[in-house]
Design a protein around this motif. Structure first.
Motif, PDB file in Angstrom:
ATOM      1  N   VAL A 285       0.822  -1.259  -0.084  1.00  0.00           N
ATOM      2  CA  VAL A 285       0.011  -0.024   0.083  1.00  0.00           C
ATOM      3  C   VAL A 285       1.001   1.304   0.114  1.00  0.00           C
ATOM      4  CG1 VAL A 285      -1.798   1.321   1.253  1.00  0.00           C
ATOM      5  CG2 VAL A 285      -2.030  -1.166   1.094  1.00  0.00           C
ATOM      6  N   LYS A 286       0.435   2.162  -0.850  1.00  0.00           N
ATOM      7  CA  LYS A 286       1.223   3.276  -0.811  1.00  0.00           C
ATOM      8  C   LYS A 286       0.517   4.741  -0.738  1.00  0.00           C
ATOM      9  CE  LYS A 286       4.897   2.250  -4.264  1.00  0.00           C
ATOM     10  NZ  LYS A 286       5.634   2.590  -5.210  1.00  0.00           N
ATOM     11  N   PHE A 287       1.163   5.716  -0.154  1.00  0.00           N
ATOM     12  CA  PHE A 287       0.481   7.099   0.189  1.00  0.00           C
ATOM     13  C   PHE A 287       1.353   7.998  -0.510  1.00  0.00           C
ATOM     14  CE2 PHE A 287      -0.991   4.513   3.572  1.00  0.00           C
ATOM     15  CZ  PHE A 287      -2.315   4.930   3.905  1.00  0.00           C
ATOM     16  N   SER A 293       1.568   9.936  -8.272  1.00  0.00           N
ATOM     17  CA  SER A 293       1.025   8.714  -8.302  1.00  0.00           C
ATOM     18  C   SER A 293       0.896   7.840  -9.380  1.00  0.00           C
ATOM     19  CB  SER A 293      -0.583   9.040  -7.603  1.00  0.00           C
ATOM     20  OG  SER A 293      -1.597   9.442  -8.867  1.00  0.00           O
ATOM     21  N   TYR A 294       1.205   8.433 -10.615  1.00  0.00           N
ATOM     22  CA  TYR A 294       1.015   7.268 -11.482  1.00  0.00           C
ATOM     23  C   TYR A 294       2.423   6.814 -11.928  1.00  0.00           C
ATOM     24  CZ  TYR A 294      -3.779   7.745 -12.577  1.00  0.00           C
ATOM     25  OH  TYR A 294      -5.076   7.517 -12.349  1.00  0.00           O
ATOM     26  N   ALA A 295       3.518   7.723 -11.366  1.00  0.00           N
ATOM     27  CA  ALA A 295       4.971   7.076 -11.565  1.00  0.00           C
ATOM     28  C   ALA A 295       4.897   5.822 -10.306  1.00  0.00           C
ATOM     29  CB  ALA A 295       5.821   7.993 -11.221  1.00  0.00           C
ATOM     30  N   GLU A 296       4.385   6.355  -9.223  1.00  0.00           N
ATOM     31  CA  GLU A 296       4.354   5.190  -8.120  1.00  0.00           C
ATOM     32  C   GLU A 296       3.499   3.988  -8.491  1.00  0.00           C
ATOM     33  OE1 GLU A 296       6.163   5.068  -5.385  1.00  0.00           O
ATOM     34  OE2 GLU A 296       6.988   7.180  -5.594  1.00  0.00           O
ATOM     35  N   HIS A 297       2.456   4.281  -9.207  1.00  0.00           N
ATOM     36  CA  HIS A 297       1.590   3.019  -9.534  1.00  0.00           C
ATOM     37  C   HIS A 297       2.641   1.974 -10.725  1.00  0.00           C
ATOM     38  CE1 HIS A 297      -2.125   1.479 -12.339  1.00  0.00           C
ATOM     39  NE2 HIS A 297      -1.731   0.812 -11.099  1.00  0.00           N
ATOM     40  N   GLU A 298       3.228   2.429 -11.543  1.00  0.00           N
ATOM     41  CA  GLU A 298       4.089   1.760 -12.299  1.00  0.00           C
ATOM     42  C   GLU A 298       5.187   0.990 -11.488  1.00  0.00           C
ATOM     43  OE1 GLU A 298       3.627   1.183 -15.546  1.00  0.00           O
ATOM     44  OE2 GLU A 298       1.746   2.659 -15.370  1.00  0.00           O
ATOM     45  N   LYS A 299       5.737   1.548 -10.657  1.00  0.00           N
ATOM     46  CA  LYS A 299       6.813   1.246  -9.528  1.00  0.00           C
ATOM     47  C   LYS A 299       6.286  -0.093  -8.773  1.00  0.00           C
ATOM     48  CE  LYS A 299       9.581   3.860  -7.313  1.00  0.00           C
ATOM     49  NZ  LYS A 299       9.822   5.240  -6.575  1.00  0.00           N
ATOM     50  N   LEU A 300       5.036   0.329  -8.433  1.00  0.00           N
ATOM     51  CA  LEU A 300       4.225  -0.889  -7.553  1.00  0.00           C
ATOM     52  C   LEU A 300       4.129  -1.982  -8.347  1.00  0.00           C
ATOM     53  CD1 LEU A 300       2.523  -1.214  -4.828  1.00  0.00           C
ATOM     54  CD2 LEU A 300       0.483  -0.413  -6.156  1.00  0.00           C
ATOM     55  N   THR A 301       3.470  -1.792  -9.559  1.00  0.00           N
ATOM     56  CA  THR A 301       3.194  -2.811 -10.428  1.00  0.00           C
ATOM     57  C   THR A 301       4.726  -3.689 -10.759  1.00  0.00           C
ATOM     58  OG1 THR A 301       1.557  -1.529 -11.719  1.00  0.00           O
ATOM     59  CG2 THR A 301       2.393  -3.609 -12.549  1.00  0.00           C
ATOM     60  N   ALA A 302       5.732  -2.942 -10.639  1.00  0.00           N
ATOM     61  CA  ALA A 302       6.937  -3.545 -11.058  1.00  0.00           C
ATOM     62  C   ALA A 302       7.426  -4.360  -9.784  1.00  0.00           C
ATOM     63  CB  ALA A 302       8.158  -2.584 -11.304  1.00  0.00           C
ATOM     64  N   CYS A 351      -2.897  -4.240  -9.212  1.00  0.00           N
ATOM     65  CA  CYS A 351      -2.263  -3.113  -8.810  1.00  0.00           C
ATOM     66  C   CYS A 351      -3.242  -1.843  -9.050  1.00  0.00           C
ATOM     67  CB  CYS A 351      -1.007  -3.143  -9.399  1.00  0.00           C
ATOM     68  SG  CYS A 351       0.186  -4.481  -8.865  1.00  0.00           S
ATOM     69  N   SER A 352      -3.545  -0.900  -8.040  1.00  0.00           N
ATOM     70  CA  SER A 352      -4.686  -0.055  -8.544  1.00  0.00           C
ATOM     71  C   SER A 352      -4.156   1.233  -7.897  1.00  0.00           C
ATOM     72  CB  SER A 352      -5.908  -0.227  -7.863  1.00  0.00           C
ATOM     73  OG  SER A 352      -6.330  -1.502  -8.160  1.00  0.00           O
ATOM     74  N   ASN A 353      -4.400   2.358  -8.808  1.00  0.00           N
ATOM     75  CA  ASN A 353      -4.186   3.604  -8.178  1.00  0.00           C
ATOM     76  C   ASN A 353      -5.667   4.174  -8.002  1.00  0.00           C
ATOM     77  OD1 ASN A 353      -3.871   6.406  -7.737  1.00  0.00           O
ATOM     78  ND2 ASN A 353      -2.621   6.797  -9.828  1.00  0.00           N
ATOM     79  N   PHE A 354      -6.101   4.796  -6.875  1.00  0.00           N
ATOM     80  CA  PHE A 354      -7.232   5.210  -6.337  1.00  0.00           C
ATOM     81  C   PHE A 354      -7.283   6.663  -6.457  1.00  0.00           C
ATOM     82  CE2 PHE A 354      -6.403   1.159  -4.501  1.00  0.00           C
ATOM     83  CZ  PHE A 354      -7.549   0.282  -4.832  1.00  0.00           C
ATOM     84  N   HIS A 377      -2.938  10.759  -2.450  1.00  0.00           N
ATOM     85  CA  HIS A 377      -3.410   9.698  -3.580  1.00  0.00           C
ATOM     86  C   HIS A 377      -2.984   8.269  -2.725  1.00  0.00           C
ATOM     87  CE1 HIS A 377      -4.029  11.532  -7.519  1.00  0.00           C
ATOM     88  NE2 HIS A 377      -4.530  12.482  -6.598  1.00  0.00           N
ATOM     89  N   THR A 378      -3.838   7.467  -2.989  1.00  0.00           N
ATOM     90  CA  THR A 378      -3.529   5.946  -2.293  1.00  0.00           C
ATOM     91  C   THR A 378      -3.462   5.027  -3.406  1.00  0.00           C
ATOM     92  OG1 THR A 378      -5.947   5.417  -2.036  1.00  0.00           O
ATOM     93  CG2 THR A 378      -4.679   6.493  -0.105  1.00  0.00           C
ATOM     94  N   LEU A 379      -2.455   3.972  -3.150  1.00  0.00           N
ATOM     95  CA  LEU A 379      -2.472   2.927  -4.400  1.00  0.00           C
ATOM     96  C   LEU A 379      -2.464   1.527  -3.426  1.00  0.00           C
ATOM     97  CD1 LEU A 379      -0.197   5.390  -5.050  1.00  0.00           C
ATOM     98  CD2 LEU A 379      -0.450   4.116  -7.261  1.00  0.00           C
ATOM     99  N   ASN A 380      -2.534   0.581  -4.153  1.00  0.00           N
ATOM    100  CA  ASN A 380      -2.419  -0.740  -3.656  1.00  0.00           C
ATOM    101  C   ASN A 380      -2.075  -1.814  -4.771  1.00  0.00           C
ATOM    102  OD1 ASN A 380      -4.712  -2.423  -3.691  1.00  0.00           O
ATOM    103  ND2 ASN A 380      -5.535  -0.702  -2.557  1.00  0.00           N
ATOM    104  N   GLY A 381      -1.442  -2.780  -4.212  1.00  0.00           N
ATOM    105  CA  GLY A 381      -1.121  -4.137  -5.222  1.00  0.00           C
ATOM    106  C   GLY A 381      -0.827  -5.079  -4.336  1.00  0.00           C
ATOM    107  N   SER A 382      -1.538  -6.339  -4.824  1.00  0.00           N
ATOM    108  CA  SER A 382      -1.111  -7.716  -4.314  1.00  0.00           C
ATOM    109  C   SER A 382       0.476  -7.762  -4.668  1.00  0.00           C
ATOM    110  CB  SER A 382      -2.041  -8.595  -4.695  1.00  0.00           C
ATOM    111  OG  SER A 382      -3.076  -8.158  -5.340  1.00  0.00           O
ATOM    112  N   GLY A 383       1.161  -8.534  -3.642  1.00  0.00           N
ATOM    113  CA  GLY A 383       2.627  -8.900  -4.048  1.00  0.00           C
ATOM    114  C   GLY A 383       2.916  -9.895  -3.443  1.00  0.00           C
ATOM    115  N   VAL A 384       2.139 -11.055  -3.584  1.00  0.00           N
ATOM    116  CA  VAL A 384       1.109 -11.272  -4.326  1.00  0.00           C
ATOM    117  C   VAL A 384       0.308 -12.158  -3.828  1.00  0.00           C
ATOM    118  CG1 VAL A 384       2.379 -11.114  -6.494  1.00  0.00           C
ATOM    119  CG2 VAL A 384       2.159 -13.498  -5.688  1.00  0.00           C
ATOM    120  N   ALA A 385      -0.854 -12.606  -4.335  1.00  0.00           N
ATOM    121  CA  ALA A 385      -1.712 -13.506  -3.689  1.00  0.00           C
ATOM    122  C   ALA A 385      -1.356 -15.031  -3.494  1.00  0.00           C
ATOM    123  CB  ALA A 385      -3.206 -13.364  -4.445  1.00  0.00           C
ATOM    124  N   LEU A 386      -1.478 -15.585  -2.447  1.00  0.00           N
ATOM    125  CA  LEU A 386      -0.731 -16.797  -2.309  1.00  0.00           C
ATOM    126  C   LEU A 386      -1.379 -18.041  -2.966  1.00  0.00           C
ATOM    127  CD1 LEU A 386       1.738 -17.494  -0.373  1.00  0.00           C
ATOM    128  CD2 LEU A 386       0.934 -15.253  -0.361  1.00  0.00           C
TER     129      LEU A 386
END
Length: 422
Positions: A285-287, A293-302, A351-354, A377-386
Motif C-alpha cells: 500500500v502506498k500513500f 501517483s502514476y509513477a508510483e503506480h508503475e513502480k508498484l506494479t514492477a 495493482c490500483s491507483n485510487f 493519493h492512495t495505491l495498492n497492489g498484491s505482491g502477491v496473492a498466495l
RNA sequence: GGAGGGUUAGGCUAACGGUAAGUCAGCGGACUUGAAAUCCGCCGGCUCCGAAAGGAGCCUUGGGGGUUCAAAUCCCUCACCCUCCGCCA
C-alpha cells in the motif's frame, strides 16, 4: 468518494464514468439535493447570524444588569426556525451523502473503454510458458499426490472453497509469505501486521462499502467485517491524519489472510486453489503526492512483477478496461500468471491507483511545503496473492515424475530444499 | 461482563452555561552576510461574492441527538482510550 464541487462542475464526466463502470447512478437527484443543500445553507447561515448577534446582545444586557426577557422572547422564534431548517438540512445532507456514496471513481484518461474480457489490454508479458513432453497435471492433483493440501479435510470442517495445507504444503505457504515480505521490506516498504476484522467506517473508506456489503463476511455481534484484503486496514492507518509532505511517499507491506464470500461463484472454479473463501496474501500500500501517483503506480506494479519473476513464473500484465475497474479504482493492472496444469492464466495480483477517492473518505491529507493541506493519493497492489501463486508454482515447475522443482529464490526459506518429491 | 475516569486543532494544554485562551512544531514574511534569537501573519471545513488577489458569513471542542436566547461546559446515546474488578490465551 468524489468531491461534490467536482461533480457539480463535471457532470458529464461523472455520468460517463458511471456508465463505463456499469453503475447506475442518480445524477439528477444528487445535483438537485446539492442545490437544495446550498440554498438551505444560505438561509440558515443568515438566521444563525442574526440569532448569534441577538444572543450576544442578551449577554451584554445581562452583564449590564438589565432585563433581557423581551429580547429573549423575540429571538426565541428565530431560534426555533433555525432548528427547523437545520433538521431539514441534515436530512438533505444525509440523502446526498447516501447517493454520492454510490458514485464510482473516474477512470484515468488512458484506461481503455470497454467491458471484459475483450476490452482489457495485455500491455506486456514476461517469461516463456513452459513446454512439457508430458501432460502437465493441475495443481490440485499435484498437491494431493505430494501431500501438500488436504481439500477433503478442509471441506469437512469448513466446507468447499477452503484449503488445508499440510507438512511441506504449509511450510511452502509460510516460505512464500516470508520471501515476499522480506523482498518488499528491502524495497522500502514498512511491514505491517494489521487487524483482520475492521469496522464499517474502515470498510467504507476504502470503497468496499456500501456497494459490496453482500460480498463480505460480517461479524454481526460487533458489526465488524472480515477483511477481504489487507488494503482495508492498511489504507486506514492514516485515517483523519494530516501527513507532512516529506514523509511521502509512504510504503507499507502486510501479510494477511483474506476472506471473501464469493457469492454467486458457486459452481465455478470448484476444485483446487483458484477460488477460496480464505486465502493468504501479501499486500503493498502506498500513500503519495497526487503528482507522483502514476509513477508510483508503475513502480508498484514492477514490485509485484518482481515477485513473479523471482519465482520464475511467466505472467502477463493486463491493463483493465473501464468495465472491469473496481468501484474505487482509477487505473488498474492485473498480473496474470500462467498455470499450465489448468491451462489458463490466473489473476495473482491487482495493482490500483485510487487517486484521492479513498483519501477523501479516509480524510487522509498532507501539508505541502508551502503549508497547503491537500488529499493524498492512495495505491495498492498484491505482491502477491498466495493460493493462486501456489497453483502456478506447482504447475509450472512440475517434472514428469510428479515432483516440483523449487525456484532458487525460495530455497533459503525451505532449508535449501531443491524440489518437492513424492 | 461490571464500576469509575477521560477524549479540545499536527503535538501538548486552558476556559463559574456567555460565544474556544495559550504553547510547541510547521509554513510564509520582517530583521540578519547567513543562521539562531526576536517580532508579525498563516497553520480545519462549508456557503456566498469576486476574473483573480481577496472579502463576508456560518460551522468545527470524539460522532449523533436534546435542553437553552446562548453548550467544550448540562442531559441522552454511540464510539474509542485509561484505571480497577471479573473472565481468559
Amino acid at each position: 468518494m468524489l468531491d461534490l464541487k467536482f461533480i457539480r462542475e463535471n457532470r458529464d464526466l461523472v455520468e460517463r464514468a458511471a456508465r463505463q463502470k456499469n453503475a447506475r447512478v442518480d445524477l439528477d437527484g444528487i445535483l438537485s439535493l446539492d442545490e437544495e443543500r446550498r440554498r438551505l445553507l444560505g438561509e440558515v447561515d443568515v438566521l444563525r447570524h442574526d440569532r448569534n448577534r441577538a444572543s450576544e446582545e442578551v449577554n451584554r444586557l445581562k452583564k449590564a444588569g438589565q432585563d433581557a426577557s423581551e429580547l429573549i422572547s423575540r429571538v426565541r422564534s428565530d431560534a426555533e426556525r433555525v432548528k427547523e431548517l437545520e433538521a431539514r438540512l441534515r436530512e438533505v445532507e444525509s440523502k446526498l451523502f447516501e447517493l454520492v456514496s454510490y458514485l464510482p471513481n473516474i477512470p484515468a484518461p488512458d484506461v481503455p473503454e470497454g467491458n471484459p474480457p475483450d476490452g482489457n489490454v495485455v500491455v506486456r508479458s514476461w517469461g516463456e510458458p513452459p513446454r512439457f513432453d508430458f501432460k502437465p497435471l493441475p495443481h490440485y492433483e499435484l498437491a494431493e499426490r505430494l501431500g501438500l493440501i488436504d481439500f477433503k479435510a478442509a471441506g469437512r470442517m469448513a466446507g468447499s472453497f477452503f484449503a488445508l495445507y499440510t507438512g511441506l504444503g504449509a511450510r511452502l505457504e509460510r516460505a512464500l509469505i516470508n520471501f515476499m515480505l522480506d523482498r518488499h521490506r528491502a524495497e522500502g516498504y514498512l511491514e505491517i501486521a494489521p487487524p483482520l476484522m475492521v469496522n464499517r467506517r474502515a470498510m467504507f473508506n476504502t470503497g468496499q462499502l456500501p456497494k459490496l456489503e453482500a460480498d463480505m463476511y460480517r461479524v454481526e455481534s460487533e458489526d465488524f467485517f472480515l477483511i477481504p484484503t489487507a488494503e482495508v486496514p492498511v489504507t486506514n492507518i492514516h485515517q483523519d491524519a494530516i501527513l507532512s509532505e516529506n514523509q511521502l511517499p509512504i510504503r507499507y507491506t502486510a501479510f494477511t489472510p483474506c476472506f471473501r464470500l464469493e457469492a454467486g461463484a458457486y459452481g465455478k472454479d470448484t476444485r483446487g486453489l483458484m477460488r477460496l473463501h480464505q486465502f493468504d496474501k501479501v499486500e503493498m500500500v502506498k500513500f503519495c503526492r497526487p503528482e507522483d501517483s502514476y509513477a508510483e503506480h508503475e513502480k508498484l506494479t514492477a514490485d509485484a512483477e518482481g515477485v513473479l519473476q523471482a519465482l520464475e513464473l511467466p505472467y502477463r500484465v493486463v491493463l483493465l478496461c473501464t468495465g472491469d475497474l473496481s468501484f474505487a479504482g482509477a487505473k488498474c493492472y492485473d498480473l496474470e500468471a500462467w498455470a499450465p496444469g489448468v491451462d489458463r492464466f490466473l489473476e495473482v495480483s491487482s495493482c490500483s491507483n485510487f487517486e484521492d477517492f479513498q483519501a477523501r473518505r479516509c480524510n487522509t491529507r498532507y501539508r505541502t511545503r508551502t503549508g497547503e493541506v491537500r488529499l493524498v493519493h492512495t495505491l495498492n497492489g498484491s505482491g502477491v496473492a498466495l493460493a493462486r501463486t501456489v497453483a502456478c508454482l506447482l504447475e509450472t515447475h512440475q517434472r514428469p515424475d510428479g515432483s516440483v522443482v523449487l525456484p532458487a529464490a525460495l530455497r533459503p526459506y525451505l532449508d535449501n530444499l531443491e524440489a518437492i518429491t513424492p
